[in-house]
Design a protein around this motif. Sequence first.
Motif, PDB file in Angstrom:
ATOM      1  N   TYR A 104       9.018   3.578 -13.917  1.00 32.07           N
ATOM      2  CA  TYR A 104       9.398   2.427 -14.731  1.00 32.07           C
ATOM      3  C   TYR A 104      10.510   2.777 -15.719  1.00 32.07           C
ATOM      4  CZ  TYR A 104       5.215   0.189 -12.976  1.00 32.07           C
ATOM      5  OH  TYR A 104       4.269  -0.363 -12.158  1.00 32.07           O
ATOM      6  N   LEU A 105      10.543   4.015 -16.179  1.00 31.58           N
ATOM      7  CA  LEU A 105      11.526   4.409 -17.187  1.00 31.58           C
ATOM      8  C   LEU A 105      12.937   4.500 -16.601  1.00 31.58           C
ATOM      9  CD1 LEU A 105      11.765   5.232 -20.128  1.00 31.58           C
ATOM     10  CD2 LEU A 105      11.454   7.603 -19.423  1.00 31.58           C
ATOM     11  N   ILE A 106      13.059   5.081 -15.421  1.00 37.64           N
ATOM     12  CA  ILE A 106      14.391   5.261 -14.823  1.00 37.64           C
ATOM     13  C   ILE A 106      15.074   3.929 -14.535  1.00 37.64           C
ATOM     14  CG2 ILE A 106      15.546   6.064 -12.722  1.00 37.64           C
ATOM     15  CD1 ILE A 106      13.840   8.586 -12.934  1.00 37.64           C
ATOM     16  N   PRO A 107      14.432   2.951 -13.879  1.00 42.47           N
ATOM     17  CA  PRO A 107      15.137   1.686 -13.669  1.00 42.47           C
ATOM     18  C   PRO A 107      15.374   0.907 -14.957  1.00 42.47           C
ATOM     19  CG  PRO A 107      12.956   1.602 -12.691  1.00 42.47           C
ATOM     20  CD  PRO A 107      13.177   2.998 -13.139  1.00 42.47           C
ATOM     21  N   ALA A 108      14.500   1.051 -15.955  1.00 47.82           N
ATOM     22  CA  ALA A 108      14.737   0.359 -17.224  1.00 47.82           C
ATOM     23  C   ALA A 108      15.978   0.917 -17.909  1.00 47.82           C
ATOM     24  CB  ALA A 108      13.516   0.502 -18.133  1.00 47.82           C
ATOM     25  N   VAL A 109      16.178   2.226 -17.856  1.00 49.86           N
ATOM     26  CA  VAL A 109      17.381   2.822 -18.437  1.00 49.86           C
ATOM     27  C   VAL A 109      18.603   2.444 -17.602  1.00 49.86           C
ATOM     28  CG1 VAL A 109      18.490   5.000 -19.065  1.00 49.86           C
ATOM     29  CG2 VAL A 109      16.080   4.663 -19.543  1.00 49.86           C
ATOM     30  N   MET A 110      18.421   2.280 -16.285  1.00 48.02           N
ATOM     31  CA  MET A 110      19.542   1.814 -15.454  1.00 48.02           C
ATOM     32  C   MET A 110      19.983   0.413 -15.858  1.00 48.02           C
ATOM     33  SD  MET A 110      18.853   3.021 -11.534  1.00 48.02           S
ATOM     34  CE  MET A 110      20.145   1.996 -10.878  1.00 48.02           C
ATOM     35  N   LYS A 153       0.820  -1.210   0.000  1.00 48.53           N
ATOM     36  CA  LYS A 153       0.000   0.000   0.000  1.00 48.53           C
ATOM     37  C   LYS A 153       0.855   1.262   0.000  1.00 48.53           C
ATOM     38  CE  LYS A 153      -3.863  -2.267   0.442  1.00 48.53           C
ATOM     39  NZ  LYS A 153      -4.680  -2.503  -0.690  1.00 48.53           N
ATOM     40  N   VAL A 154       2.168   1.141   0.210  1.00 48.58           N
ATOM     41  CA  VAL A 154       3.017   2.320   0.295  1.00 48.58           C
ATOM     42  C   VAL A 154       3.628   2.706  -1.039  1.00 48.58           C
ATOM     43  CG1 VAL A 154       3.576   1.946   2.715  1.00 48.58           C
ATOM     44  CG2 VAL A 154       4.997   0.919   0.951  1.00 48.58           C
ATOM     45  N   ILE A 155       3.253   2.052  -2.110  1.00 48.07           N
ATOM     46  CA  ILE A 155       3.791   2.358  -3.425  1.00 48.07           C
ATOM     47  C   ILE A 155       3.334   3.755  -3.832  1.00 48.07           C
ATOM     48  CG2 ILE A 155       3.818   1.673  -5.837  1.00 48.07           C
ATOM     49  CD1 ILE A 155       5.113  -0.431  -4.322  1.00 48.07           C
ATOM     50  N   VAL A 156       4.255   4.556  -4.305  1.00 47.57           N
ATOM     51  CA  VAL A 156       3.964   5.924  -4.717  1.00 47.57           C
ATOM     52  C   VAL A 156       4.134   6.008  -6.228  1.00 47.57           C
ATOM     53  CG1 VAL A 156       4.639   8.324  -4.461  1.00 47.57           C
ATOM     54  CG2 VAL A 156       4.810   6.785  -2.520  1.00 47.57           C
ATOM     55  N   HIS A 157       3.138   6.545  -6.905  1.00 48.61           N
ATOM     56  CA  HIS A 157       3.211   6.746  -8.348  1.00 48.61           C
ATOM     57  C   HIS A 157       2.922   8.215  -8.639  1.00 48.61           C
ATOM     58  CE1 HIS A 157       3.446   2.503  -9.315  1.00 48.61           C
ATOM     59  NE2 HIS A 157       2.457   2.285  -8.476  1.00 48.61           N
ATOM     60  N   PHE A 158       3.848   8.870  -9.300  1.00 48.64           N
ATOM     61  CA  PHE A 158       3.667  10.264  -9.676  1.00 48.64           C
ATOM     62  C   PHE A 158       3.392  10.352 -11.166  1.00 48.64           C
ATOM     63  CE2 PHE A 158       6.585  10.882  -5.993  1.00 48.64           C
ATOM     64  CZ  PHE A 158       5.712  11.605  -5.218  1.00 48.64           C
ATOM     65  N   GLY A 159       2.599  11.283 -11.546  1.00 51.23           N
ATOM     66  CA  GLY A 159       2.415  11.616 -12.949  1.00 51.23           C
ATOM     67  C   GLY A 159       1.678  10.574 -13.738  1.00 51.23           C
ATOM     68  N   LEU A 160       2.044  10.461 -14.967  1.00 53.34           N
ATOM     69  CA  LEU A 160       1.370   9.615 -15.948  1.00 53.34           C
ATOM     70  C   LEU A 160       1.514   8.152 -15.544  1.00 53.34           C
ATOM     71  CD1 LEU A 160      -0.119   9.906 -18.686  1.00 53.34           C
ATOM     72  CD2 LEU A 160       2.075   9.569 -19.768  1.00 53.34           C
ATOM     73  N   THR A 161       0.728   7.725 -14.566  1.00 53.23           N
ATOM     74  CA  THR A 161       0.734   6.374 -13.980  1.00 53.23           C
ATOM     75  C   THR A 161       2.139   5.907 -13.607  1.00 53.23           C
ATOM     76  OG1 THR A 161       0.860   5.244 -16.109  1.00 53.23           O
ATOM     77  CG2 THR A 161      -1.344   5.700 -15.235  1.00 53.23           C
ATOM     78  N   GLY A 162       2.923   6.829 -13.116  1.00 55.69           N
ATOM     79  CA  GLY A 162       4.253   6.466 -12.641  1.00 55.69           C
ATOM     80  C   GLY A 162       5.212   6.073 -13.744  1.00 55.69           C
ATOM     81  N   LEU A 163       5.110   6.743 -14.896  1.00 56.49           N
ATOM     82  CA  LEU A 163       5.969   6.392 -16.031  1.00 56.49           C
ATOM     83  C   LEU A 163       7.452   6.528 -15.678  1.00 56.49           C
ATOM     84  CD1 LEU A 163       6.163   5.584 -18.993  1.00 56.49           C
ATOM     85  CD2 LEU A 163       6.114   8.004 -19.569  1.00 56.49           C
TER      86      LEU A 163
END
Length: 189
Positions: free
Chosen positions: A101-107, A88-98
């Motif tokens: 997902y984008l930052i760790p994928a680029v990592m 329940k503590v998951i935080v998503h900002f903006g466009l469904t938390g894009l």
Amino acid sequence: MTTEPEPRQASPGAAQPGPVPGFDLQADPAGEPPAVPDYPAPTPPQGRWTRRSRLAFRSWRRTRPFWGGFFVVLGGGEILFSEKAPLKVIVHFGLTGLAGYLIPAVMVLCGVLLVFNPQQRLFYAILSVLLALASWPTSNLGGFFLGMLFGLLGGSLAFAWTPLADLPPHKQPKPKVPRGKPPKAAAEG
């Protein structure tokens, strides 16, 4: 109506198989189980292929920032998995938390490129450190701190790595001399 196969009979001139030494297949008349072999079970050969492949991997690994890339991939993967955590503590900002997902994928991409394209290691190392720091506000506190720390560690290791050709001559490793043989310089002099 089932028919059982007839027992196979040996031809009159065929040799009968003899007992295998050290292994008794027939049970004792007293009804005890068959004896266990008195010789050790064969072990798989530890031959030259396993040693050769291990040494080949080691020499390949030493030509690139392997551990830096490994830790960056590990950190990016951990951040990605923390995004999918059923908490329940998951935080998503903006466009469904894009960005989450984008930052760790680029990592993860930077970590793979660190290993397979070591010529651009400085760019990928700096980018992975910046992405690990950017994961703090965007990806559940950087994957609950662990993914961010792995990303920072891997980026720092990759940034600090230098190939052997770039080292000054006095810091390059000396070639190993086989035991029992004198070095060539001492033998000639």
